[in-house]
Design an enzyme around this catalytic site. Structure first.
Site, PDB file in Angstrom:
ATOM      1  N   CYS A  50      85.035 114.484  46.553  1.00 57.15           N
ATOM      2  CA  CYS A  50      84.365 115.775  46.306  1.00 57.15           C
ATOM      3  C   CYS A  50      83.810 115.979  44.907  1.00 57.15           C
ATOM      4  CB  CYS A  50      85.327 116.903  46.634  1.00 57.15           C
ATOM      5  SG  CYS A  50      86.099 116.771  48.260  1.00 57.15           S
ATOM      6  N   HIS A 105      83.820 123.120  42.693  1.00 59.46           N
ATOM      7  CA  HIS A 105      84.634 121.918  42.519  1.00 59.46           C
ATOM      8  C   HIS A 105      84.293 121.062  41.303  1.00 59.46           C
ATOM      9  CE1 HIS A 105      87.518 119.336  45.180  1.00 59.46           C
ATOM     10  NE2 HIS A 105      88.050 119.727  44.031  1.00 59.46           N
TER      11      HIS A 105
END
Length: 447
Positions: A50, A105
């Protein structure tokens, strides 16, 4: 859209291009989006995880160049550095309104949040949606998952059935509010990362279970966004790109999706982990109904968009290059990059691709081969006791990376190895204990 059987879907697109052209625009779905633009069948992310993947997309750099690896969690003390210029900041400088809705993120501390890195608006979550107290394996390892509006926490452990719909509604509102000015919109849906959730309108409607429900809702989200562009008169002046941040999390079984013929999945540098769906549409600029098989990567997105909007590139070194000729379908257009490099873990150079060739360097990896996948939201276990040697694959003949032809093409192995050595000198490689000369530090929370 990590995990959808993209290659099967791509075949359907090619067979149904004429039908898709006749679809009513307000009923657009992913097949229609592909039919109206270009389907990029050799599109890559820089890393199969991610945070690293998103860092590359927004900075135009290999994520290890900017000091980001893995998936940053709530205990992380690092994030994107102030000195790095994101695609949002460059768009702002070129006079664009900017927004991100969904998953960020790239650090959850205030100095790392989107509003400090070029976004005018942010509504979403700071890290992965499984980093919360309802994790199926380690619930006690995580605290509450915050939902943020700008820099402010506005909710904890928000009902994730709302996520796709809420973020889509924000995106549509943003388009409508900025219809008469240039804008950069980053809609980063948390799904289909586990845990899977779908709204009441989509739940139980797919023949593929909850995973299918999630994909169908994302498909509807794409349709809603594209319809908003049409409704506001922005269709012919807006580039739309649809992609994923990594391949499917195979240990989750029926909540993971499929890589089709590709080998392995998320968390590996085989193509199942780093080769992802990519659809690009811009009516009048990108010829419709094409399939582009030239390799390119998320690092190339920043310089390509900067070239289109007249934004200056960062003065700091970036790794991406302008791929507009590929997207525009210019005759004879080829990837401007001689090779792409796939790092993972803490700066491990595990593989590279040059033209049709994919060379893997000796490394261990995780695999579900011979293992039992999980189901309904609970993961199975990986086999971590697997390794690959120095192995060469010809992806045009062997999309599954199943037949090592290194012994048959020593000259290719030697050429690619020299290129890898040059990259190691620049960005390092912990597998071979080489320290790079160009790595930059991430941002750090002050002690």
């Amino acid at each position: 859209m990590a995990g959808e059987d993209f290659f099967a879907r791509g075949a359907a697109v090619r067979q149904q291009v004429d039908d898709c052209h006749r679809h009513d625009f307000r009923r657009i779905d992913l097949d229609a989006l592909a039919a109206q633009g270009v389907l990029c069948s050799n599109f890559y992310v820089s890393q199969p995880v991610c945070s690293a993947s998103r860092a590359a997309l927004l900075t135009g750099c290999y994520s290890n160049r900017v000091g980001i690896s893995g998936a940053l969690g709530p205990s992380s003390k690092i994030g994107i550095a102030d000195a790095e210029l994101t695609l949002a900041e460059l768009s702002q400088r070129a006079g664009h309104a900017t927004a991100i809705f969904g998953k960020w993120h790239l650090g959850h501390h205030p100095q790392f949040l989107p509003m400090r890195h070029g976004f005018d608006e942010f509504y979403g979550i700071p890290y992965s949606n499984d980093m919360w107290p309802f994790h199926p394996v380690s619930p006690k390892a995580w605290g509450d998952l915050p939902t943020l509006e700008g820099d402010e926490v506005v909710g904890l452990n928000t009902d994730q059935n709302r996520f796709t719909g809420d973020f889509t509604a924000r995106a549509v509102s943003f388009i409508e509010r900025h219809a008469d000015e240039p804008f950069f919109l980053y809609l980063a849906h948390p799904m289909p990362h586990v845990p899977l959730h779908a709204s009441k309108a989509h739940r139980g409607k797919s023949e593929q279970g909850l995973y299918g429900d999630v994909i169908e809702e994302i498909d509807a989200s794409v349709g809603a966004v594209v319809a908003a562009l049409e409704r506001t008169g922005n269709t012919e002046r807006t580039l739309v790109l649809y992609a994923s941040d990594n391949g499917p999390w195979l240990s989750y079984g029926n909540h993971a999706g499929s890589t089709g013929p590709l080998r392995e999945g998320k968390g590996t540098t085989f193509d199942g982990g780093v080769r992802v769906p990519c659809l690009v549409r811009w009516p009048g600029k990108i010829p419709a109904g094409r399939v582009s098989r030239e390799p390119w990567m998320t690092i190339d997105l920043l310089p390509t968009i900067c070239g289109l909007i007249g934004a200056e590139l960062p003065t700091r070194t970036i790794d991406g290059m302008n791929v507009w000729p590929l997207l525009a379908g210019e005759p004879g257009a080829r990837s401007p990059q001689e090779a792409y490099f796939f790092y993972y873990h803490q700066n491990h150079l595990e593989a590279m691709r040059s033209g049709p060739w994919k060379l893997h360097f000796p490394h261990g990896y995780r695999s579900m081969v011979g293992m039992t996948a999980g189901s309904d939201g609970s993961p199975g276990s990986y086999n971590y006791d697997v390794k690959t040697g120095l192995e060469l694959y010809h992806l045009e003949d062997d999309i599954s990376e199943s037949r090592d032809v290194a012994a048959e093409h020593p000259e290719v192995v030697a050429r690619l190895s020299r290129m890898a050595d040059a990259m190691r000198a620049r960005l390092g490689d912990k597998l071979t204990k080489v320290k790079g000369s160009e790595n930059r530090e991430p941002g750090r929370v002050a002690k």
